[in-house]
Enzyme design. Sequence first.
Site, mmCIF file in Angstrom:
data_model
loop_
_atom_site.group_PDB
_atom_site.id
_atom_site.type_symbol
_atom_site.label_atom_id
_atom_site.label_comp_id
_atom_site.label_asym_id
_atom_site.label_seq_id
_atom_site.Cartn_x
_atom_site.Cartn_y
_atom_site.Cartn_z
ATOM 1 N N GLU A 52 -11.985 5.640 -3.988
ATOM 2 C CA GLU A 52 -12.351 4.234 -3.864
ATOM 3 C C GLU A 52 -13.140 3.739 -5.075
ATOM 4 O O GLU A 52 -14.070 4.392 -5.538
ATOM 5 C CB GLU A 52 -13.190 4.025 -2.598
ATOM 6 C CG GLU A 52 -12.469 4.358 -1.304
ATOM 7 C CD GLU A 52 -11.377 3.356 -0.983
ATOM 8 O OE1 GLU A 52 -11.568 2.151 -1.261
ATOM 9 O OE2 GLU A 52 -10.320 3.776 -0.460
ATOM 10 N N ARG A 79 0.851 -1.190 0.000
ATOM 11 C CA ARG A 79 0.000 0.000 0.000
ATOM 12 C C ARG A 79 0.881 1.232 0.000
ATOM 13 O O ARG A 79 1.853 1.315 0.730
ATOM 14 C CB ARG A 79 -0.893 0.028 1.229
ATOM 15 C CG ARG A 79 -1.865 1.210 1.142
ATOM 16 C CD ARG A 79 -2.776 1.306 2.319
ATOM 17 N NE ARG A 79 -3.858 2.228 2.274
ATOM 18 C CZ ARG A 79 -3.940 3.368 1.633
ATOM 19 N NH1 ARG A 79 -2.987 3.751 0.843
ATOM 20 N NH2 ARG A 79 -4.980 4.143 1.739
ATOM 21 N N ARG A 122 -0.879 -5.922 4.749
ATOM 22 C CA ARG A 122 -0.253 -5.247 3.618
ATOM 23 C C ARG A 122 1.000 -4.526 4.116
ATOM 24 O O ARG A 122 1.084 -4.150 5.279
ATOM 25 C CB ARG A 122 -1.219 -4.244 2.990
ATOM 26 C CG ARG A 122 -2.501 -4.860 2.479
ATOM 27 C CD ARG A 122 -3.463 -3.832 1.953
ATOM 28 N NE ARG A 122 -3.808 -2.818 2.938
ATOM 29 C CZ ARG A 122 -4.779 -1.918 2.767
ATOM 30 N NH1 ARG A 122 -5.497 -1.921 1.655
ATOM 31 N NH2 ARG A 122 -5.032 -1.025 3.693
ATOM 32 N N ASP A 129 -4.062 8.589 -0.127
ATOM 33 C CA ASP A 129 -5.336 7.870 -0.146
ATOM 34 C C ASP A 129 -6.022 8.198 -1.467
ATOM 35 O O ASP A 129 -6.311 9.373 -1.739
ATOM 36 C CB ASP A 129 -6.199 8.315 1.037
ATOM 37 C CG ASP A 129 -7.134 7.225 1.521
ATOM 38 O OD1 ASP A 129 -7.127 6.139 0.914
ATOM 39 O OD2 ASP A 129 -7.863 7.455 2.504
#
EC number: 3.1.-.-
Length: 296
Positions: A161, A153, A201, A158
């Site tokens: 989505e 990740r 992750r 961010d």
Amino acid sequence: MRWFGSGDDEKKKKQVGETWADSLRADSWGQSLTNPRTLIPTFAFTITTVTALRLYKTFLRRIPTVNHVKPHYFRRKGIFGKVTTVGDADNFRLYHTPGGRIAGWGWLPWKMVPTKREGLSNQTVGLPCHLGLLSIVSDSPSLVANNFQLHIRLAGVDAPELAHWGREEQPYAKEAQEWLINLIHNRRVRAYIYRRDQYDRIVAQVYVRRWLFRKDVGLEMLKAGLATIYEAKSGAEFGTSEAKYRAAEEKAKAQKVGMWAKPTLLQKLGGASTKAPESPREYKARHAAADKLKKT
């Protein structure tokens, strides 16, 4: 009467026999072991073996899964590998290739990165777009666990989505994913690993080389307006790049690029919102609150 020279031959044979027997009696094991002719080759062989093992463990041993990433690697070690698949726009799968082409990866027959899914199963490191090799797979933690792959990740960012578990897709999610695929898929990257998250992750800062320049993947995504700063209450990782990341996000907002762009007249007529875009963190918080209400 003896033949000429025959006495000398017998004497030599006797001396050879006595020398070998005498040496066995005269030299103790202690003397043999401390003899320089024994010590020097022994020390040389031992040092060479230990050094070779050390070099292999440090630079050439492949990390097949997240479970093989040792705690002392975090914040100290980079993983070099090939991106096999990209999941959401902030994570990917990495096939660790220690030593790169110098160690034979990509040209030796037994050091080729698998291209089929069955060949990659159990052999890639999963990283939510923080570093490493990318592999186009679902971001589902259960799939990551089942495939035992290095799932990476991207640290500090961010991305919007994609549609998962019945939730709607965020604006610019597909664009961000395609941008990441074009940047790193099937390319070699270096991931500087920070920690292991709750979904197994590896959170990492990832770099990819384009021509002579090395690019920070997370930073480039912020500049393109296709990600926001990672704003979770805990677990945010930036290394030494937090100020640089925040400046890149503010610049993208000011220039109105990517997800920060204002809707065009046609988009407004089509019902596009003129409000500030919902960040991935706000999106997750909204759905978490809705799920909580459903359970009560």
